[in-house]
Enzyme design. Structure first.
Site, PDB file in Angstrom:
ATOM      1  N   HIS A 157      -9.323  -8.386  -8.950  1.00 30.06           N
ATOM      2  CA  HIS A 157      -9.264  -7.980  -7.550  1.00 30.06           C
ATOM      3  C   HIS A 157      -9.988  -9.046  -6.729  1.00 30.06           C
ATOM      4  O   HIS A 157     -11.027  -9.559  -7.137  1.00 30.06           O
ATOM      5  CB  HIS A 157      -9.957  -6.628  -7.372  1.00 30.06           C
TER       6      HIS A 157
ATOM      7  N   GLU B 273     -11.284  -2.022  -9.893  1.00 28.47           N
ATOM      8  CA  GLU B 273     -12.065  -2.688  -8.855  1.00 28.47           C
ATOM      9  C   GLU B 273     -13.310  -1.885  -8.494  1.00 28.47           C
ATOM     10  O   GLU B 273     -14.237  -2.421  -7.874  1.00 28.47           O
ATOM     11  CB  GLU B 273     -11.228  -2.947  -7.609  1.00 28.47           C
TER      12      GLU B 273
ATOM     13  N   GLU C 165      -4.846 -12.259  -7.288  1.00 19.62           N
ATOM     14  CA  GLU C 165      -4.564 -11.643  -5.996  1.00 19.62           C
ATOM     15  C   GLU C 165      -4.865 -12.614  -4.861  1.00 19.62           C
ATOM     16  O   GLU C 165      -5.905 -13.281  -4.863  1.00 19.62           O
ATOM     17  CB  GLU C 165      -5.406 -10.373  -5.823  1.00 19.62           C
TER      18      GLU C 165
ATOM     19  N   LYS D 112       0.832  -1.195   0.000  1.00 24.91           N
ATOM     20  CA  LYS D 112       0.000   0.000   0.000  1.00 24.91           C
ATOM     21  C   LYS D 112       0.871   1.251   0.000  1.00 24.91           C
ATOM     22  O   LYS D 112       1.919   1.309   0.651  1.00 24.91           O
ATOM     23  CB  LYS D 112      -0.913   0.006   1.221  1.00 24.91           C
TER      24      LYS D 112
ATOM     25  N   ASP E 254     -13.594  -7.141  -9.807  1.00 25.95           N
ATOM     26  CA  ASP E 254     -13.851  -8.054  -8.694  1.00 25.95           C
ATOM     27  C   ASP E 254     -15.133  -8.798  -9.015  1.00 25.95           C
ATOM     28  O   ASP E 254     -16.210  -8.210  -9.060  1.00 25.95           O
ATOM     29  CB  ASP E 254     -13.995  -7.277  -7.380  1.00 25.95           C
TER      30      ASP E 254
ATOM     31  N   ASP F 137      -0.123   0.142  -4.641  1.00 23.80           N
ATOM     32  CA  ASP F 137      -1.551   0.421  -4.735  1.00 23.80           C
ATOM     33  C   ASP F 137      -1.862   1.605  -3.832  1.00 23.80           C
ATOM     34  O   ASP F 137      -1.708   1.519  -2.614  1.00 23.80           O
ATOM     35  CB  ASP F 137      -2.329  -0.820  -4.288  1.00 23.80           C
TER      36      ASP F 137
ATOM     37  N   GLU G 263      -1.353   0.572  -9.013  1.00 23.24           N
ATOM     38  CA  GLU G 263      -2.790   0.277  -8.965  1.00 23.24           C
ATOM     39  C   GLU G 263      -3.573   1.451  -8.397  1.00 23.24           C
ATOM     40  O   GLU G 263      -3.179   2.055  -7.403  1.00 23.24           O
ATOM     41  CB  GLU G 263      -3.013  -0.969  -8.108  1.00 23.24           C
TER      42      GLU G 263
END
Length: 386
Positions: free
Chosen positions: A296, A246, A329, A166, A269, A194, A220
């Protein structure tokens, strides 16, 4: 084979170690599962991604339009759900409710036909899948740097070939943690970042300029999900692949994303964007735009298994003799709902996942743990099948 009941379960559990990222913190996990029951007692499990209580409400809204339908006619059922919600749910929670029911229908369909979902999707084109570890969240620990280094070493020991961290706390902090983890992971584990749409275009470009030399796997959600022009400009001005999607719903959302030439890698997702039925359409759309798909996935092994079956069926992009395995993922953060409630046979060995061969999704739910974590606590009663 008719559907006779649909039972949503909202399950929740506080976390021992809360964590946070650029948008908010997580102190608990809360997920909506759904059980689809057929007239002969066969059942399947689905899952929705998003606010669990609202997804449960969406499932209960859709339930009357699904009960009595033939579970093998998944496209017909999907269309009925879609049209019932179109006027007020073109994106968002209703799509997550549709997704949960649709995934459960595919699980049932596989059990009825005694075939894994991957085969019913059209066949396994990718027998080996490379999971990447999602982790490296932030905590308030005074030893965060050392904690992240230890986490990186764990992923290396587990054989992961890629991991995602992150960012989005500000460029200075981002650069510190990116360099820390890049040094710890070395060249054996590729690092992705991300920001969960924390930056504007200018900030995202500045970060890209400072880390391009580090061979970052992708950036991301660098900017706001509605900022298609920002996405496109960033793609034009950095060599780092740009990923996102996502927050998109249905094939229509991904057409907007692709028309804007906003991403290199699309990340739908399937527990939010329309289930496996709609994901097949999104995959065809992505192929026509020559875009890669890496779904995702954030939830239980129901969601993870569904994504594995889906990725196993993806077309090669492009086709060639020697190519990298497609990716999926795999969230590695604390999640008792994932690890206790759902049973499965999926193994990560040497950084690889083989596609499950059991009928349906190849998963089941531990009823004792389901009741332990369920907060709506609806218990099933005896049913007379007709």
């Amino acid at each position: 084979m008719k559907i006779v009941d649909i039972i949503p379960y909202v399950i929740a559990q506080d976390l021992e170690k809360p964590f946070y990222f650029s948008q908010w913190d997580y102190k608990a996990r809360k997920i909506c599962l759904v059980k689809i029951i057929l007239e002969d007692g066969t059942f399947g499990w689905g899952e929705g991604y998003g606010p669990a209580d609202m997804i449960e409400t969406g499932i209960n809204f859709l339930k009357p339009f699904v009960i009595g339908e033939n579970v093998l006619e998944n496209e017909k059922i999907w269309q009925n759900m879609y049209l019932r919600t179109l006027d007020f749910g073109r994106s968002g929670i209703f799509n997550a409710a549709i997704s949960a029911i649709d995934v459960g229908i595919w699980d049932c369909k596989g059990k009825v036909l005694n075939q894994p979902v991957s085969v019913l999707l059209g066949g396994v084109k990718n027998e080996i899948i490379h999971p990447y570890a999602t982790g490296f969240y932030f905590t308030n620990s005074p030893t965060l740097d050392d904690d992240l280094r230890e986490e990186a070493q764990f992923y290396k020991r587990e054989g992961f070939k890629a991991a995602k961290m992150k960012v989005g706390l500000g460029l200075e902090k981002d650069l510190h943690y990116i360099h820390l983890l890049k040094e710890e992971l070395g060249d054996d584990v590729r690092l992705m970042i991300d920001s969960n749409h924390a930056y504007n275009y200018r900030e995202a470009l500045e970060l890209c300029n400072k880390i391009e030399h580090l061979n970052i796997g992708w950036f991301e959600e660098p900017v706001h999900p509605e900022d298609y022009k920002g996405y496109a400009k960033l793609r034009e001005n950095t060599s780092i692949p740009i990923a996102g999607g996502e927050c998109e719903y249905l094939k229509h959302g991904f057409k907007r994303l692709f028309d804007a030439n906003a991403v290199d890698i699309a990340q739908p997702d399937l527990c939010a964007t329309g289930g496996l039925t709609e994901m097949k359409r999104i995959a065809t759309l992505a192929s026509s735009y020559h875009k890669d798909i890496v779904p995702h996935s954030w939830g239980t092994w129901i969601a993870i298994s569904a994504a594995i079956h889906f990725v196993s069926n993806l077309d090669q992009n492009p086709g060639r003799m020697y190519r990298n395995a497609p990716m999926i993922e795999l969230d590695r953060t604390e999640n008792p709902l994932r690890d206790d409630v759902v049973t499965h046979t999926i193994k990560v060995e040497n950084g690889e996942i083989k596609v499950p061969q059991l009928p349906g999704l190849g998963i089941d739910v531990n009823q004792n743990y389901l009741e332990k974590y369920a907060i709506n606590n609806r218990r099933e009663t005896a049913t007379v099948w007709s």
